[in-house]
Scaffold this motif. Structure first.
Motif, PDB file in Angstrom:
ATOM      1  N   MET A   1      -3.373  -7.526  73.028  1.00  0.00           N
ATOM      2  CA  MET A   1      -4.547  -6.814  73.524  1.00  0.00           C
ATOM      3  C   MET A   1      -5.325  -6.272  72.337  1.00  0.00           C
ATOM      4  SD  MET A   1      -6.453  -5.671  75.944  1.00  0.00           S
ATOM      5  CE  MET A   1      -7.585  -4.337  76.360  1.00  0.00           C
ATOM      6  N   GLY A   2      -6.587  -6.714  72.213  1.00  0.00           N
ATOM      7  CA  GLY A   2      -7.394  -6.346  71.058  1.00  0.00           C
ATOM      8  C   GLY A   2      -7.245  -7.371  69.967  1.00  0.00           C
ATOM      9  N   ALA A   3      -7.421  -8.649  70.333  1.00  0.00           N
ATOM     10  CA  ALA A   3      -7.139  -9.745  69.403  1.00  0.00           C
ATOM     11  C   ALA A   3      -8.267  -9.894  68.394  1.00  0.00           C
ATOM     12  CB  ALA A   3      -6.913 -11.045  70.170  1.00  0.00           C
ATOM     13  N   GLY A   4      -8.261  -8.993  67.386  1.00  0.00           N
ATOM     14  CA  GLY A   4      -9.118  -9.146  66.230  1.00  0.00           C
ATOM     15  C   GLY A   4      -8.316  -9.819  65.139  1.00  0.00           C
ATOM     16  N   SER A   5      -8.425  -9.345  63.910  1.00  0.00           N
ATOM     17  CA  SER A   5      -7.764 -10.031  62.801  1.00  0.00           C
ATOM     18  C   SER A   5      -6.239  -9.991  62.918  1.00  0.00           C
ATOM     19  CB  SER A   5      -8.208  -9.407  61.474  1.00  0.00           C
ATOM     20  OG  SER A   5      -9.581  -9.652  61.242  1.00  0.00           O
ATOM     21  N   ILE A   6      -5.662  -8.796  63.086  1.00  0.00           N
ATOM     22  CA  ILE A   6      -4.200  -8.696  63.141  1.00  0.00           C
ATOM     23  C   ILE A   6      -3.661  -9.358  64.407  1.00  0.00           C
ATOM     24  CG2 ILE A   6      -2.267  -7.097  63.387  1.00  0.00           C
ATOM     25  CD1 ILE A   6      -3.311  -7.246  60.553  1.00  0.00           C
ATOM     26  N   GLY A   7      -4.268  -9.067  65.548  1.00  0.00           N
ATOM     27  CA  GLY A   7      -3.771  -9.631  66.798  1.00  0.00           C
ATOM     28  C   GLY A   7      -3.839 -11.139  66.835  1.00  0.00           C
ATOM     29  N   THR A   8      -4.937 -11.695  66.335  1.00  0.00           N
ATOM     30  CA  THR A   8      -5.091 -13.145  66.339  1.00  0.00           C
ATOM     31  C   THR A   8      -4.111 -13.786  65.367  1.00  0.00           C
ATOM     32  OG1 THR A   8      -7.423 -12.868  66.899  1.00  0.00           O
ATOM     33  CG2 THR A   8      -6.764 -15.011  66.074  1.00  0.00           C
ATOM     34  N   TYR A   9      -3.919 -13.145  64.211  1.00  0.00           N
ATOM     35  CA  TYR A   9      -2.967 -13.670  63.231  1.00  0.00           C
ATOM     36  C   TYR A   9      -1.564 -13.710  63.821  1.00  0.00           C
ATOM     37  CZ  TYR A   9      -0.409 -14.142  58.829  1.00  0.00           C
ATOM     38  OH  TYR A   9       0.431 -14.577  57.825  1.00  0.00           O
ATOM     39  N   PHE A  10      -1.135 -12.608  64.438  1.00  0.00           N
ATOM     40  CA  PHE A  10       0.185 -12.588  65.071  1.00  0.00           C
ATOM     41  C   PHE A  10       0.280 -13.658  66.158  1.00  0.00           C
ATOM     42  CE2 PHE A  10       1.290  -8.887  62.809  1.00  0.00           C
ATOM     43  CZ  PHE A  10       2.622  -8.590  63.055  1.00  0.00           C
ATOM     44  N   GLY A  11      -0.751 -13.737  66.985  1.00  0.00           N
ATOM     45  CA  GLY A  11      -0.728 -14.703  68.080  1.00  0.00           C
ATOM     46  C   GLY A  11      -0.589 -16.128  67.600  1.00  0.00           C
ATOM     47  N   GLY A  12      -1.246 -16.437  66.478  1.00  0.00           N
ATOM     48  CA  GLY A  12      -1.167 -17.797  65.953  1.00  0.00           C
ATOM     49  C   GLY A  12       0.242 -18.188  65.563  1.00  0.00           C
ATOM     50  N   TRP A  13       0.993 -17.272  64.965  1.00  0.00           N
ATOM     51  CA  TRP A  13       2.370 -17.593  64.588  1.00  0.00           C
ATOM     52  C   TRP A  13       3.299 -17.548  65.797  1.00  0.00           C
ATOM     53  CZ3 TRP A  13       3.000 -20.000  60.304  1.00  0.00           C
ATOM     54  CH2 TRP A  13       2.165 -19.771  59.216  1.00  0.00           C
ATOM     55  N   LEU A  14       3.114 -16.560  66.676  1.00  0.00           N
ATOM     56  CA  LEU A  14       3.999 -16.437  67.832  1.00  0.00           C
ATOM     57  C   LEU A  14       3.880 -17.616  68.784  1.00  0.00           C
ATOM     58  CD1 LEU A  14       3.442 -12.645  68.600  1.00  0.00           C
ATOM     59  CD2 LEU A  14       5.584 -13.684  67.813  1.00  0.00           C
ATOM     60  N   ALA A  15       2.725 -18.276  68.786  1.00  0.00           N
ATOM     61  CA  ALA A  15       2.487 -19.356  69.748  1.00  0.00           C
ATOM     62  C   ALA A  15       3.439 -20.530  69.577  1.00  0.00           C
ATOM     63  CB  ALA A  15       1.038 -19.840  69.649  1.00  0.00           C
ATOM     64  N   ALA A  16       4.082 -20.618  68.407  1.00  0.00           N
ATOM     65  CA  ALA A  16       5.039 -21.708  68.201  1.00  0.00           C
ATOM     66  C   ALA A  16       6.335 -21.490  68.963  1.00  0.00           C
ATOM     67  CB  ALA A  16       5.344 -21.857  66.709  1.00  0.00           C
ATOM     68  N   ALA A  17       6.588 -20.245  69.394  1.00  0.00           N
ATOM     69  CA  ALA A  17       7.872 -19.935  70.009  1.00  0.00           C
ATOM     70  C   ALA A  17       7.757 -19.167  71.314  1.00  0.00           C
ATOM     71  CB  ALA A  17       8.732 -19.135  69.021  1.00  0.00           C
ATOM     72  N   ALA A  18       6.536 -18.898  71.789  1.00  0.00           N
ATOM     73  CA  ALA A  18       6.363 -18.091  72.999  1.00  0.00           C
ATOM     74  C   ALA A  18       5.066 -18.465  73.689  1.00  0.00           C
ATOM     75  CB  ALA A  18       6.351 -16.601  72.640  1.00  0.00           C
ATOM     76  N   ASP A  19       4.953 -18.071  74.951  1.00  0.00           N
ATOM     77  CA  ASP A  19       3.683 -18.180  75.673  1.00  0.00           C
ATOM     78  C   ASP A  19       2.826 -16.982  75.263  1.00  0.00           C
ATOM     79  OD1 ASP A  19       4.503 -20.461  77.040  1.00  0.00           O
ATOM     80  OD2 ASP A  19       5.458 -19.266  78.607  1.00  0.00           O
ATOM     81  N   VAL A  20       1.700 -17.244  74.621  1.00  0.00           N
ATOM     82  CA  VAL A  20       0.876 -16.192  74.040  1.00  0.00           C
ATOM     83  C   VAL A  20      -0.462 -16.105  74.753  1.00  0.00           C
ATOM     84  CG1 VAL A  20      -0.374 -15.464  71.971  1.00  0.00           C
ATOM     85  CG2 VAL A  20       1.963 -16.314  71.794  1.00  0.00           C
ATOM     86  N   THR A  21      -0.841 -14.893  75.106  1.00  0.00           N
ATOM     87  CA  THR A  21      -2.170 -14.603  75.631  1.00  0.00           C
ATOM     88  C   THR A  21      -2.910 -13.754  74.610  1.00  0.00           C
ATOM     89  OG1 THR A  21      -1.463 -14.668  77.935  1.00  0.00           O
ATOM     90  CG2 THR A  21      -3.482 -13.443  77.460  1.00  0.00           C
ATOM     91  N   LEU A  22      -4.119 -14.161  74.249  1.00  0.00           N
ATOM     92  CA  LEU A  22      -4.981 -13.377  73.368  1.00  0.00           C
ATOM     93  C   LEU A  22      -6.104 -12.779  74.208  1.00  0.00           C
ATOM     94  CD1 LEU A  22      -5.369 -15.796  70.299  1.00  0.00           C
ATOM     95  CD2 LEU A  22      -3.789 -13.874  70.541  1.00  0.00           C
ATOM     96  N   ILE A  23      -6.202 -11.450  74.182  1.00  0.00           N
ATOM     97  CA  ILE A  23      -7.263 -10.750  74.908  1.00  0.00           C
ATOM     98  C   ILE A  23      -8.187 -10.132  73.870  1.00  0.00           C
ATOM     99  CG2 ILE A  23      -7.821  -9.015  76.642  1.00  0.00           C
ATOM    100  CD1 ILE A  23      -4.879  -9.205  77.561  1.00  0.00           C
TER     101      ILE A  23
END
Length: 337
Positions: A1-23
């Motif tokens: 929640m709040g996918a700016g720089s940090i959130g988007t960066y985390f989401g990009g790596w987590l997506a390899a191992a989890a279902d990721v939603t970016l808001i």
């Protein structure tokens, strides 16, 4: 929640191992929907995530069904973001705060109270800490520009998230004493305002001994506060926290040699506060130098340099694009050193 720089960066790596939603905001979401998402770490590892492997949203209702919610908004937007997602959280969701500052987990817990009056049924809130900066190097490409590993509160319910994060390529750690970790990070984050006021790239600013003297004075005041309130800041570098001001005040060749092994800074790195000032957004100064001033007043620990930095950042916020860019010598004189 709040996918700016940090959130988007985390989401990009987590997506390899989890279902990721970016808001996030519509421009970011639309760009990622079109082109996918690319993330690069400090070692140069790069991953591109196809848009169809992500859930992309602009509405807080997209947290429905989430096991873990990473709140990566700015600190000043934290309460509002928490209230927006609260109706859609499960009672057994885990909410992790990844903001700068000392008081975010308690602020999230308070904001959840309206939707979950019973503390026993309220989602678990845990603190996290991100030590590095992330910059947007292209429309859908986010790059880590300084060193360090994220740290999360050591708790049995965070263990599955940590395993997923490591499986996705994020090097993370856990710690039982997040107060010490967050205070250790605060000492480093006090440079955000110095960097923002100069407008310089981080690597250039840190080579300026006057800039480092201002940062050292802010750290001295924060360390005095830590002693008053009984916190021993976690070591965020090979040096103990109490030794950092002396290193900062050392001649630049000495500082550069000693810092080189522990502090890696990409040429493009700058503080997020500098980005906020350039974009005309409010900054997090209240949770950085501002919290040193506020808690210092509460506990009888003076913080005049931090107070002056808060004033200068407020002036910069009010000035907008025409804000003053201070040299290190000018800034040092302005805070009375």
């Amino acid at each position: 929640m709040g996918a700016g720089s940090i959130g988007t960066y985390f989401g990009g790596w987590l997506a390899a191992a989890a279902d990721v939603t970016l808001i996030g905001r519509a421009p970011n979401v639309d760009a990622i929907t079109r082109d996918g998402l690319t993330v690069t770490d400090l070692a140069g590892r790069t991953r591109t995530v196809p848009p169809e492997t992500l859930t992309l949203a602009t509405e807080p209702s997209a947290v429905v069904g989430a096991d873990y919610v990473l709140l990566t908004t700015k600190t000043h937007g934290l309460a509002a973001a928490t209230q927006q997602i609260a109706p859609y959280l499960q009672h057994d969701s885990v909410v992790i705060s990844l903001q700068n500052g000392l008081r975010n987990a308690s602020a999230i817990d308070e904001a959840l109270a309206g939707a979950f009056p019973s503390r026993a049924s309220r989602p678990l809130v845990l603190s996290g800490m991100v030590p590095f900066n992330v910059v947007r190097t292209a429309e859908t490409h986010w790059t880590q520009t300084t060193s360090g590993r994220p740290v999360f509160k050591d708790h049995p319910r965070v263990d599955p998230f940590v395993r997923v994060a490591q499986g996705g390529g994020l090097r993370v750690e856990v710690d039982p004493d997040m107060r010490a970790v967050l205070f250790g990070k605060l000492l480093l984050n006090l440079n955000n305002a110095v960097n923002a006021l100069t407008g310089l790239p981080l690597a250039v600013e840190l080579r300026d001994r006057d800039c480092r003297a201002v940062l050292a004075a802010c750290q001295d005041e924060a360390l005095a506060l830590a002693r008053r309130i009984g916190i021993s800041p976690a070591r965020m570098t090979p040096l103990p926290a109490a030794a950092m001001p002396a290193l900062l005040r050392s001649p630049t060749p000495v500082f550069s040699n000693l810092a080189r092994a522990s502090l890696k800074v990409a040429p493009t790195a700058r503080s997020s506060m500098a980005d906020d000032l350039d974009a005309g957004r409010p900054t997090e100064i209240d949770e950085l130098q501002g919290v040193v001033v506020q808690l210092g007043a509460d506990h009888g620990s003076a913080a005049p340099v931090c107070a002056r930095i808060v004033e200068l950042v407020r002036e910069a916020e009010a000035s907008g694009p025409d804000r003053r860019r201070w040299s290190g010598a000018q800034l040092r004189a302005a805070v009375g050193l």
